[in-house]
Design a protein around this motif. Sequence first.
Motif, PDB file in Angstrom:
ATOM      1  N   PHE A  63       0.671  -1.250  -0.050  1.00 23.55           N
ATOM      2  CA  PHE A  63      -0.274   0.121   0.099  1.00 23.55           C
ATOM      3  C   PHE A  63       0.727   1.097  -0.209  1.00 23.55           C
ATOM      4  N   ASP A  64       0.639   2.330  -1.011  1.00 24.54           N
ATOM      5  CA  ASP A  64       1.181   3.310  -0.886  1.00 24.54           C
ATOM      6  C   ASP A  64       0.152   4.258  -0.652  1.00 24.54           C
ATOM      7  N   LEU A  65       0.519   4.967   0.538  1.00 21.58           N
ATOM      8  CA  LEU A  65      -0.444   5.859   1.135  1.00 21.58           C
ATOM      9  C   LEU A  65      -0.401   7.424   1.122  1.00 21.58           C
ATOM     10  N   GLU A  66      -1.312   8.183   0.955  1.00 22.95           N
ATOM     11  CA  GLU A  66      -1.226   9.634   1.212  1.00 22.95           C
ATOM     12  C   GLU A  66      -1.056   9.633   2.690  1.00 22.95           C
ATOM     13  N   PRO A  67      -0.241  10.991   3.050  1.00 23.24           N
ATOM     14  CA  PRO A  67       0.070  11.259   4.252  1.00 23.24           C
ATOM     15  C   PRO A  67      -0.989  11.351   5.216  1.00 23.24           C
ATOM     16  N   ASP A  68      -1.964  11.631   4.784  1.00 23.28           N
ATOM     17  CA  ASP A  68      -3.126  11.862   5.816  1.00 23.28           C
ATOM     18  C   ASP A  68      -4.132  10.436   6.019  1.00 23.28           C
ATOM     19  N   PRO A  74      -9.579   6.300   4.886  1.00 24.98           N
ATOM     20  CA  PRO A  74      -8.205   5.676   4.358  1.00 24.98           C
ATOM     21  C   PRO A  74      -8.337   6.621   2.899  1.00 24.98           C
ATOM     22  N   ARG A  75      -6.861   6.937   2.531  1.00 28.02           N
ATOM     23  CA  ARG A  75      -6.473   7.676   1.302  1.00 28.02           C
ATOM     24  C   ARG A  75      -5.347   6.926   0.703  1.00 28.02           C
TER      25      ARG A  75
END
Length: 301
Positions: A63-68, A74-75
């Motif tokens: 999973f590559d997640l947005e910082p927030d 979930p983003r």
Amino acid sequence: MTPEQILKIPARVLSQQQREDYFTNGYILLERFIGDEWLKKLRDATNELVEESKNVTKSDTIFDLEPDHTPSQPRLRRVSNPTEHHPIFWEYVSKSPMLDAVADLVGPDVKFHHSKLNFKWQKGGEEVKWHYDISFWPHTNYSPLTIGTYLYDCGMDQGPLGVIPKSHLLEPMLSQYDDHGKWVGCLSDDDVRKIHIEKAVYLTGPAGSLTLHNCRTVHGSPANQSDQGRPLLLYTLTSADAFPYTVNPLKPKHDQVILSGKRAQFAHHDPVPCLIPPDWSGGYSSIFSLQQKEDAANTMM
Ligand SMILES: O=C(O)CCC(=O)C(=O)O
Ligand SMILES: [Fe+2]
């Protein structure tokens, strides 16, 4: 195989005009190509992966997640190698009509390279700057192409894929290093101006539409500020006679698996020189973290 040889083989699902358009312009859009049954399966599998991501707090190899990103909100930016995390994503690439469309463009012997699921989440899904893909994973020829499947309708506000027609024929290839020799994975502002970005075509389409772009076609996509996400399921497939010759730091389980036809006994070599990426034997950061200048060491893919 050369485009001329491929075009002589009877097509499975595309018209001859569509095949010729792909070779002339470096891309084609197939509107509503995938039926509702596949779409439902792909959406359900995607929702399952989003559920799983809620337990993850930091970007990892899946999973590559947005910082927030949070469990309640979930983003995701990307799921890497979805074919390894849900069987539907493998079934789709190996058994659906999408594979026939690819065979019409690379020849009957088709090989898997990798897959990813890029989200471009609602209200802030990031821009992907202008770049071409082949320098991330050079091959002996330029048959590799990337097929995107829009899981939901994608209009101009959702950050559709944009392509520069005929940019796949540009020689010499443009650099994706900055002036100090650092890999940035996208073109400089100067080069973007030179290739006439005003000619960009944005591939919008209803759910089930496919975008197909050649590995040398310059492309990118704007941010998504709308209140509707844009999951785009991407596969890179190649002619069986194309062989990668640089390190793949995220080697998928299915890398080099033949999806249609047979294994090649000879590599086909295209003489056009290919821009090479840095040595990634020590690791790799995603195109998003790279372009958004996050700490690459913390975002290995
Ligand atoms: O998600 C997108 O709009 C494009 C992504 C892309 O070009 C890439 O991952 O190489
Ligand atoms: Fe790309």
